[in-house]
Design an enzyme around this catalytic site. Structure first.
Site, mmCIF file in Angstrom:
data_model
loop_
_atom_site.group_PDB
_atom_site.id
_atom_site.type_symbol
_atom_site.label_atom_id
_atom_site.label_comp_id
_atom_site.label_asym_id
_atom_site.label_seq_id
_atom_site.Cartn_x
_atom_site.Cartn_y
_atom_site.Cartn_z
ATOM 1 N N HIS A 143 0.819 -1.225 0.000
ATOM 2 C CA HIS A 143 0.000 0.000 0.000
ATOM 3 C C HIS A 143 0.851 1.271 0.000
ATOM 4 O O HIS A 143 0.333 2.363 -0.243
ATOM 5 C CB HIS A 143 -0.994 -0.005 1.165
ATOM 6 C CG HIS A 143 -0.396 0.252 2.511
ATOM 7 N ND1 HIS A 143 -0.116 -0.755 3.416
ATOM 8 C CD2 HIS A 143 -0.030 1.400 3.135
ATOM 9 C CE1 HIS A 143 0.389 -0.247 4.516
ATOM 10 N NE2 HIS A 143 0.451 1.075 4.377
ATOM 11 N N ASP A 173 -0.034 -7.566 1.275
ATOM 12 C CA ASP A 173 0.486 -6.209 1.486
ATOM 13 C C ASP A 173 2.014 -6.181 1.520
ATOM 14 O O ASP A 173 2.608 -5.449 2.313
ATOM 15 C CB ASP A 173 -0.085 -5.610 2.779
ATOM 16 C CG ASP A 173 0.052 -4.087 2.816
ATOM 17 O OD1 ASP A 173 0.222 -3.483 1.731
ATOM 18 O OD2 ASP A 173 0.020 -3.509 3.922
ATOM 19 N N GLY A 244 3.354 6.553 8.140
ATOM 20 C CA GLY A 244 4.765 6.728 7.790
ATOM 21 C C GLY A 244 5.615 5.575 8.280
ATOM 22 O O GLY A 244 6.703 5.314 7.768
ATOM 23 N N ASN A 245 5.102 4.844 9.314
ATOM 24 C CA ASN A 245 5.796 3.641 9.799
ATOM 25 C C ASN A 245 5.570 2.442 8.887
ATOM 26 O O ASN A 245 6.291 1.441 8.980
ATOM 27 C CB ASN A 245 5.321 3.264 11.201
ATOM 28 C CG ASN A 245 6.079 3.975 12.299
ATOM 29 O OD1 ASN A 245 5.541 4.819 12.985
ATOM 30 N ND2 ASN A 245 7.353 3.627 12.461
ATOM 31 N N SER A 246 4.552 2.508 8.033
ATOM 32 C CA SER A 246 4.202 1.361 7.189
ATOM 33 C C SER A 246 5.398 0.892 6.386
ATOM 34 O O SER A 246 6.067 1.680 5.718
ATOM 35 C CB SER A 246 3.064 1.731 6.232
ATOM 36 O OG SER A 246 1.867 1.902 6.926
#
Length: 497
Positions: A143, A173, A244-246
């Site tokens: 994503h 993902d 933003g950690n993704s």
């Protein structure tokens, strides 16, 4: 009618009176003790133990040493990257009416033909990732990079590279990107199976664009299933993870990556104590296919399953509620060819227990298409083994996911049903069943509605009222009704009145 509060109060009063705590069951004198023996109570001049529990084991002090997070960050922080993406998305643009023309009927007439136009609007996003090979291979979330026209990667030493997206898999993902660099620092991969709830874990990423932010917490649970990601057995933690950690790594105390931070559960858009990471062994399997083939294949069985509740377990003669109840089997699917039927309960896959219906899509979806699986199945009140050859998920099918005119009033269930006519069978896409025309009592409480189609009772197909009566004669306190509503099927447990 007695209120819930008064019922609870009366039950509590009766329980206390029976225990002798309230006057009426003899006088009592309390004696508190900090010794290992149970405290004594005098009842009617007889000394008896207040609790009949055996003496407790001696208390032990368990030393919990906090891990050296600083050394982990120093060793592997340089392998964590910041990702910036740019793209375009289509948005409907409404033109503003100039103030001087807002009351002009002619302007409004022609304005309606100009509204609702689709325009490409520039978008930007950010995320995290980590380097898995010194020649520039990076793992992140699908994503983060899906639909991006430009992906740029920034290292901890501020070097920036344009990245190429090698591929991504939306079902898990996972995405793999590559930058043109060599001699890069890399992470070590660990085994998430060794994690236990309560273990320390560490996250590094770029929440809200703050590069290389370090947060820590513990593992809250394992093998969590989320509604939109049924293939992934998520690791749940309380590590602070924000937008933003993704795509960033989740480390264990050995400095090994055990997961990829992917999602948070939030009602505000920010961290609220529930974060979820994809186990690294799942990511490895997917990344390998992307690197070698540029795409990912997932296996399928071709069934729809539901959770086995206590009432359903009782209906099918299963002692404890476990496994995945087969609610629907697709025509010509691997499951159909293997002989699976609605009403079967899948208890294991290749010897691994299926504790809940959420376990099955993970086990099947992460297998190789074309591989054989051995299924432990509860069928007709006994266990048997079935072998199935898995298909490919990309085949556009699901993963695992009386006389005519007569009516019957089944007072025990609260159902009024009649056989379907030929036209109704064709419209519903079924070859048998009974149309529900009225509900009351147990059936109504279970959620069955007029217009539903009764397909089976306790796993046995029904097309006549006599068949239902015959099954109910030998049924227990609860029966499982296979109900079709629209194109969906589900087993509904109903108490027999």
């Amino acid at each position: 009618m007695q209120s819930k509060k008064s019922k609870v109060s009366s039950k509590l009063w009766a329980a206390l009176a029976a225990a002798g705590i309230i006057a009426g069951a003899g006088t009592m004198a309390y004696q508190f003790s900090y010794a290992e023996t149970a405290p004594q109570v005098e009842m009617n001049h007889k000394i008896v133990p207040l609790f009949n529990n055996p003496p407790a084991a001696p208390a032990t002090n368990v030393a919990v040493n906090a891990p050296n997070f600083a050394s982990i960050v120093k060793a592997y922080g340089p392998a964590v990257v910041h990702i910036n993406v740019k793209g375009e998305t289509k948005e409907t643009v409404q033109q503003q009416i100039p103030k001087q023309f807002q009351n002009d009927p002619f302007f409004r007439f022609f304005q309606q033909f100009n509204n609702g136009q689709q325009q490409e609007v520039p978008t930007e996003g950010l995320g995290s990732g980590f380097i898995i090979s010194s020649d520039g291979l990076i793992l992140t979330n699908a994503h983060v990079v899906k639909g991006a026209s430009s992906v740029r990667v920034t290292l901890t030493d501020h070097r920036t590279y344009k990245a190429k997206v090698l591929g991504y898999d939306t079902k898990t993902d996972i995405a793999v990107i590559k930058i043109p660099a060599t001699n890069l620092p890399t992470v070590r991969l660990g085994n998430p199976s060794n994690l236990e709830p309560g273990d320390w874990v560490l996250a590094i990423g770029s929440p809200y664009g703050f590069y290389n932010t370090v947060t820590a917490g513990i593992v809250s649970a394992k093998s969590r299933s989320l509604p939109d990601d049924s293939m992934v057995p998520f690791i749940q933690t309380d590590v602070a993870v924000n937008p933003g950690n993704s795509g960033g790594p989740l480390f264990n105390t050995k400095g090994e990556v055990v997961g990829i931070n992917s999602q948070i559960f939030t009602q505000t858009g920010a961290f609220e104590g529930l974060s979820f990471a994809i186990p690294i062994n799942v990511a490895e399997r997917v990344a390998k296919q992307i690197i070698e083939h540029g795409k990912v294949q997932h296996a399928r069985l071709g069934i729809a399953v539901q959770t086995v509740t206590q009432n359903l377990a009782t209906s099918f003669g299963l002692q404890t509620p476990r496994g995945a109840l087969v609610a629907q089997v697709e025509k010509d699917s691997p499951a159909s060819k293997a002989g699976l039927q609605p009403g079967d309960i899948i208890l294991s896959v290749n010897g691994q227990p299926v504790n809940d219906s959420a376990d099955l899509p993970m086990m099947i979806g992460l297998s190789e298409p074309g591989s054989k699986v051995t299924l432990g199945v509860w069928h007709d009140h006994k266990q048997q083994t079935i072998t199935a050859v898995l298909g490919n998920f990309s085949d556009n099918v699901t993963l695992a996911s009386a006389s005519p005119g007569a009516k019957g009033d089944h007072g025990g269930l609260g159902l009024v049903v009649r056989p379907l006519n030929a036209n109704e069978e064709q419209q519903a896409g079924v070859s048998h069943g009974l149309l529900v025309e009225g509900v009351s009592g147990p059936a109504e409480q279970a959620g069955i509605q007029p217009g539903d189609i009764l397909i089976a009772v306790d796993g046995k197909s029904v097309s006549s009222i006599d068949q239902v009566r015959g099954i109910l004669k030998s049924a227990g306190k609860s029966v499982a009704l296979l109900i079709q509503r629209g194109s969906n099927r589900i087993f509904v447990p109903v108490q027999v009145g």
